[in-house]
Design a protein around this motif. Structure first.
Motif, PDB file in Angstrom:
ATOM      1  N   LEU A  96     -57.126  29.874 120.625  1.00  0.00           N
ATOM      2  CA  LEU A  96     -56.766  28.464 120.794  1.00  0.00           C
ATOM      3  C   LEU A  96     -56.059  27.992 119.536  1.00  0.00           C
ATOM      4  CD1 LEU A  96     -57.041  25.568 122.100  1.00  0.00           C
ATOM      5  CD2 LEU A  96     -59.316  25.465 121.030  1.00  0.00           C
TER       6      LEU A  96
ATOM      7  N   PRO B  26     -53.403  28.896 124.557  1.00  0.00           N
ATOM      8  CA  PRO B  26     -53.606  27.451 124.757  1.00  0.00           C
ATOM      9  C   PRO B  26     -53.276  26.699 123.458  1.00  0.00           C
ATOM     10  CG  PRO B  26     -55.485  28.708 125.569  1.00  0.00           C
ATOM     11  CD  PRO B  26     -54.662  29.651 124.755  1.00  0.00           C
TER      12      PRO B  26
ATOM     13  N   ALA C 107     -52.828  22.800 121.769  1.00  0.00           N
ATOM     14  CA  ALA C 107     -52.937  21.337 121.783  1.00  0.00           C
ATOM     15  C   ALA C 107     -52.152  20.786 120.604  1.00  0.00           C
ATOM     16  CB  ALA C 107     -54.392  20.897 121.691  1.00  0.00           C
TER      17      ALA C 107
ATOM     18  N   CYS D 172     -46.071  24.072 124.669  1.00  0.00           N
ATOM     19  CA  CYS D 172     -47.474  23.799 124.389  1.00  0.00           C
ATOM     20  C   CYS D 172     -48.209  23.562 125.703  1.00  0.00           C
ATOM     21  CB  CYS D 172     -47.639  22.614 123.445  1.00  0.00           C
ATOM     22  SG  CYS D 172     -47.238  21.014 124.169  1.00  0.00           S
ATOM     23  N   THR D 173     -49.517  23.512 125.636  1.00  0.00           N
ATOM     24  CA  THR D 173     -50.333  23.270 126.828  1.00  0.00           C
ATOM     25  C   THR D 173     -50.410  21.783 127.138  1.00  0.00           C
ATOM     26  OG1 THR D 173     -51.661  25.199 126.231  1.00  0.00           O
ATOM     27  CG2 THR D 173     -52.574  23.704 127.893  1.00  0.00           C
ATOM     28  N   ALA D 174     -50.608  20.974 126.114  1.00  0.00           N
ATOM     29  CA  ALA D 174     -50.661  19.522 126.289  1.00  0.00           C
ATOM     30  C   ALA D 174     -50.444  18.868 124.932  1.00  0.00           C
ATOM     31  CB  ALA D 174     -51.998  19.086 126.883  1.00  0.00           C
TER      32      ALA D 174
ATOM     33  N   ILE E 107     -56.909  15.183 122.823  1.00  0.00           N
ATOM     34  CA  ILE E 107     -56.045  16.260 123.311  1.00  0.00           C
ATOM     35  C   ILE E 107     -56.726  17.614 123.143  1.00  0.00           C
ATOM     36  CG2 ILE E 107     -54.730  16.798 121.213  1.00  0.00           C
ATOM     37  CD1 ILE E 107     -53.339  16.303 124.791  1.00  0.00           C
TER      38      ILE E 107
ATOM     39  N   VAL F 267     -57.436  20.394 126.285  1.00  0.00           N
ATOM     40  CA  VAL F 267     -57.035  21.803 126.298  1.00  0.00           C
ATOM     41  C   VAL F 267     -58.255  22.713 126.346  1.00  0.00           C
ATOM     42  CG1 VAL F 267     -55.830  23.610 125.010  1.00  0.00           C
ATOM     43  CG2 VAL F 267     -54.830  21.319 125.192  1.00  0.00           C
TER      44      VAL F 267
ATOM     45  N   SER G 143     -59.397  22.778 129.807  1.00  0.00           N
ATOM     46  CA  SER G 143     -58.581  23.642 130.676  1.00  0.00           C
ATOM     47  C   SER G 143     -58.987  25.102 130.523  1.00  0.00           C
ATOM     48  CB  SER G 143     -57.101  23.453 130.352  1.00  0.00           C
ATOM     49  OG  SER G 143     -56.757  24.055 129.118  1.00  0.00           O
TER      50      SER G 143
ATOM     51  N   ARG H 151     -56.625  21.087 134.838  1.00  0.00           N
ATOM     52  CA  ARG H 151     -55.387  21.873 134.799  1.00  0.00           C
ATOM     53  C   ARG H 151     -54.261  20.950 134.339  1.00  0.00           C
ATOM     54  NH1 ARG H 151     -51.348  23.147 138.522  1.00  0.00           N
ATOM     55  NH2 ARG H 151     -52.414  21.968 140.167  1.00  0.00           N
ATOM     56  N   PRO H 152     -54.061  20.817 133.030  1.00  0.00           N
ATOM     57  CA  PRO H 152     -53.086  19.846 132.532  1.00  0.00           C
ATOM     58  C   PRO H 152     -51.650  20.193 132.916  1.00  0.00           C
ATOM     59  CG  PRO H 152     -54.189  20.992 130.705  1.00  0.00           C
ATOM     60  CD  PRO H 152     -54.758  21.522 131.954  1.00  0.00           C
TER      61      PRO H 152
END
Length: 492
Positions: free
Chosen positions: A97, A130, A132, A149-151, A170, A174, A177, A183-184
């Motif tokens: 992460l 992942p 953030a 990025c993931t979110a 945030i 993540v 998820s 599921r962003p």
């Protein structure tokens, strides 16, 4: 779990003559390895939130670098690589992460999209990692940032007093998820509007209403995060401008609808995002008639927190010329003046050619020192810890610092650029700001974090500097066109 936590932040004013090299990041805050944990654990920063969450998870924490510099000119190419390399090396070494504390308006000499380039490089190393990302409200959002990025999320406050909260928000999205809890998906867009920083205070309209729309959106089922970025108009790069990004739980259509609703309202209010000027002499004359203080006088065109040189003396000279009394100034950047005062010693009377050390070719201005005479009141090392609501717990290092007392004005003079967003800029040198009639601050909006509770009145002083709100003084070469207000367009 192995968690990478890193910070790489710079708000780049491409019109600023102040050089942004490796040393500049060292002046404000550059930490590596375990020193990152020591510097940011327990602070009100996104990195502080990341550390807290990772420790609660029992994760192995990898902190290659946490670096931030006061806003200034484009980041030197070699400096950008030195900042990026430890983060990329940590990703190559393997992690589960990544929690990144970025800005969103970094322009380097090698890339106009510092954050997007970093994220793209991370994705090339580990396509499934992942990620953030926390960004500043003044982010100039790009497709590269979103796609790699993931979110991501941005602050909802200016001054930025919610940095910890949005970092936590945030990161939890993540992490959720990864645990199968959500599921962003993201939807983003922008409008061709160079909103001026002085009109982006979130306690004021029009930004207040836009932020309220984002907060309301986050109460809708399925919306995980909603952000409006005011953008940073002083970064002359293609994507400069106002934008919106919405994160939903698997519902792209919902994200699109919320995004379009907020973008449409920003565009409707575009005229309100442009600052209207008042001649400096008139503003100071009006301030002189106010009898109850403190009165905040904002020398906003010379705000180092947006990349200014912090040594323009225009507004200070006018305040002295009109004879305002009981004034405290924070702060003038002039290391040479500090050295002269150190040599003279506390209690000595000195005459200085203060400020005016920097030429500003982007606005066709040369440095103009101001001769002032006064007593050396205080000499310090310029170090103190923020106890106010912005950058809470972070150590400030203004460098060798001095106070010059002219009789009517006390001027805080620093050796490193620092925007006065906390009263510590005065209390650390023995000045009680709440008892002053006037506080002349080289700031725009961030001053409110520390000074709003004591201010009786606030006025903007339209002096000179590379953080001017007068677009006619700036020559844009790279921003997309047409764009409002450089172009008087009615549609987007």
């Amino acid at each position: 779990m192995r968690v990478l936590i890193a910070m790489m932040k710079h708000e780049t004013n491409t019109f600023s003559p102040v050089r942004t090299d490796w040393a500049r990041f060292g002046e404000w805050g550059r930490h590596e390895g375990t020193a990152v944990l020591d510097a940011y654990r327990g602070t009100g920063m996104p990195t502080g939130a990341y550390i807290e969450l990772a420790e609660k998870m029992g994760a192995e924490i990898v902190t290659p670098i946490a670096a931030e510099a006061m806003p200034s000119g484009p980041v030197e190419a070699d400096t950008y690589e030195r900042l990026s390399a430890p983060i990329l090396d940590a990703v190559r070494s393997g992690c589960d992460l990544a929690l990144l504390d970025l800005h969103g308006a970094m322009v380097a000499r090698s890339t106009s999209d510092g954050e997007g380039t970093l994220l793209e490089r991370i994705r090339a190393i580990d396509p499934d990692l992942p990620i953030a990302v926390t960004l500043d409200l003044h982010c100039n959002l790009t497709a590269r940032m979103v796609e790699n990025c993931t979110a991501l999320i941005g602050y909802k406050t200016y001054p930025h007093t919610d940095m910890y909260e949005v970092g936590k928000q945030i990161a939890e999205i993540v992490i959720g998820s990864m645990n199968g809890e959500c599921r962003p998906v993201m939807s983003w867009g922008n409008v061709p509007l160079l909103s001026q920083t002085l009109r982006q205070g979130t306690d004021d309209e029009p930004m207040k209403s836009i932020i309220a729309m984002c907060r309301d959106a986050e109460t809708e089922p399925g919306v995980l995060a909603a952000t409006c970025f005011g953008g940073f108009a002083l970064a002359d790069m293609p994507d400069a401008g106002s934008s919106v990004i919405i994160v939903t739980d698997g519902d792209k259509a919902l994200a699109d609808r919320v995004r379009d609703r907020i973008l449409a309202r920003i565009w409707e209010l575009r005229e309100d995002f442009i600052y209207e000027h008042t001649p400096l002499e008139e503003a100071v004359a009006e301030a002189k008639t106010i009898t109850d203080g403190p009165v905040i006088l904002l020398d906003h065109a010379d705000n180092c927190g947006s990349g200014a040189t912090q040594d323009v003396m225009t507004a200070i000279a006018e305040v002295l010329r009109q004879g305002l009394e009981d004034v405290a100034v924070a702060a003038v950047w002039d290391p040479e003046a500090v050295r002269e005062m150190q040599a003279a010693g506390v209690g000595a009377t000195v005459t200085l050619r203060l400020g005016g050390r920097s030429d500003m070719p982007s606005i066709d201005e040369t440095g103009a020192p101001l001769e002032v005479t006064g007593k050396v009141k205080v000499l310090t090392d310029g170090e103190w810890v923020v106890h106010g609501p912005m950058y809470t717990g972070v150590k400030v290092m203004m460098g060798p610092t001095a106070v010059l007392d002219t009789g009517k004005m006390q001027i805080v003079i620093v050796s490193r650029h620092h925007e006065p967003w906390d009263i510590g800029v005065f209390t650390s040198v023995g000045i009680q700001p709440e008892h002053k009639r006037y506080l002349l601050l080289k700031s725009r909006i961030h001053y409110r974090a520390g000074f709003a509770p004591i201010a009786r009145h606030t006025m903007t002083l339209d002096g000179k500097g590379v953080t001017t709100s007068d677009n006619s003084l700036l020559e844009y070469e790279n921003v997309r066109r047409p764009i409002f207000p450089l172009d008087r367009i009615n549609e987007y």
